[in-house]
Design an enzyme around this catalytic site. Structure first.
Site, PDB file in Angstrom:
ATOM      1  N   LYS A 117       1.016   3.586  -2.140  1.00  0.00           N
ATOM      2  CA  LYS A 117       1.088   2.342  -2.716  1.00  0.00           C
ATOM      3  C   LYS A 117       2.582   2.152  -3.083  1.00  0.00           C
ATOM      4  O   LYS A 117       2.644   0.913  -3.920  1.00  0.00           O
ATOM      5  CB  LYS A 117      -0.321   1.983  -3.532  1.00  0.00           C
TER       6      LYS A 117
ATOM      7  N   PRO B 249      -3.162  -5.012  -2.731  1.00  0.00           N
ATOM      8  CA  PRO B 249      -2.741  -4.151  -1.574  1.00  0.00           C
ATOM      9  C   PRO B 249      -3.379  -2.992  -1.643  1.00  0.00           C
ATOM     10  O   PRO B 249      -3.198  -2.394  -2.703  1.00  0.00           O
ATOM     11  CB  PRO B 249      -1.121  -4.089  -1.909  1.00  0.00           C
ATOM     12  N   GLU B 250      -3.851  -2.355  -0.531  1.00  0.00           N
ATOM     13  CA  GLU B 250      -3.792  -0.922  -0.309  1.00  0.00           C
ATOM     14  C   GLU B 250      -2.618  -0.277   0.652  1.00  0.00           C
ATOM     15  O   GLU B 250      -1.856  -1.037   0.822  1.00  0.00           O
ATOM     16  CB  GLU B 250      -5.237  -0.463   0.282  1.00  0.00           C
TER      17      GLU B 250
ATOM     18  N   ARG C 179     -13.836   1.414 -11.834  1.00  0.00           N
ATOM     19  CA  ARG C 179     -13.985   0.412 -10.563  1.00  0.00           C
ATOM     20  C   ARG C 179     -15.317   0.167 -10.097  1.00  0.00           C
ATOM     21  O   ARG C 179     -16.135   1.124 -10.107  1.00  0.00           O
ATOM     22  CB  ARG C 179     -12.911   1.247  -9.544  1.00  0.00           C
TER      23      ARG C 179
END
Length: 269
Positions: free
Chosen positions: A52, A2-3, A258
């Site tokens: 989030k 999820p974002e 990332r």
DNA sequence: AGCTCATGGCGAG
DNA sequence: TCGCCCTGAGCTG
């Protein structure tokens, strides 16, 4: 997986499924057993999203704080809940249906004050009406860190993840390696406006689509492609594939632990 | 059966 | 910057 758009969607979905009624809560996996027992039978009063972070509110004033991390997820179902399968941290049920939470990074029972503290340490969330983009700009414009890293820093901006950061920078032709302090004010304004528009659309669609109509594979005469994340995008996870706009190979590198994706031709300093 | 990878984030050093 | 935490899917052998 999820974002922020998914978290806001989940807040609405939880509210629709459970809001204003008593809820039965259990932790089939056992790791949230005491807390589930504490809220079991209470009215489900509210659901809120900050970036989030998801907060589920109960009548005695406490909140269940959920952060899905990389691979947590909610599933919803109609009717009575089936026999538990796998690691279900939290299950909620009422007479109409049920929800299951698996693999969250965080699932904790917190007070109102603790909830406020979480919200306070986050940057503005493009999906919230009370967001002030000036807070993010102050940090951005003072930082030697790259725009790529700053966009993912939840103290700067809340709710943006790896997909939105790659796609927004592509759509604006911004090189991800530029320092935040080298951004021009008009570029920041454009970033914020793009995030608001794209993430709002993501809440409605439940997926991330960023490709403009004129660049869709159909419009460009290329074979259709939808990534595992379920949306149509320019560069995210398209390493070594041709850029949808210019044909240059999309690049990838590890950036602050990332994966970063960008088109070296469309996104120049 | 064992590895690798994933839209995230924390604390230690 | 690194190691670690959360879990499941999709490989490989």
């Amino acid at each position: 997986m999820p974002e922020g758009h998914i978290i806001h969607r989940l807040a609405a979905e939880n509210l629709r499924a459970f809001g204003g009624r008593p809820v039965r809560a259990t932790s089939p996996q056992g790791r949230f057993a005491d807390e589930a027992k504490a809220i079991d039978g209470q009215l489900f009063t509210d659901a809120q999203a900050f970036g989030k972070h998801l907060f589920l509110g109960f009548e005695e004033g406490e909140w269940v704080h959920v952060h899905l991390g990389l691979y947590g997820g909610f599933t919803f179902g109609e009717g009575p809940a089936p026999e538990p399968v796998g690691m279900i941290r939290l299950r909620m049920e009422n007479d109409e249906g049920y929800a299951e939470l698996r693999g969250p990074n965080t699932c904790a029972l917190v007070t109102e004050a603790q909830k406020e503290a979480v919200a306070a340490r986050l940057g503005p969330d493009p999906l919230r009406a009370d967001a002030d983009p000036e807070d993010a700009w102050r940090r951005m414009s003072a930082s030697r860190t790259t725009v790529a890293a700053l966009l993912m820093d939840q103290k700067v901006l809340a709710g943006v993840g790896n997909v939105y950061r790659a796609e927004v920078l592509f759509r604006l032709g911004i090189d991800p390696h530029r320092a935040g302090r080298e951004l021009e004010r008009r570029e920041w304004d454009a970033i914020w406006a793009e995030l608001v528009a794209l993430m709002r659309e993501g809440v409605g669609a439940g997926r991330i689509d960023t490709v403009r109509p004129e660049h869709t594979p159909e419009a460009m005469g290329r074979p259709p492609r939808v990534d595992d994340h379920g949306g149509e995008v320019y560069v995210y996870r398209r390493a070594a594939m041709p850029c949808l706009v210019c044909g240059t190979e999309v690049r990838t590198e590890e950036h602050a632990a990332r994966n970063l994706f960008w088109c070296p031709s469309c996104q120049k300093a």
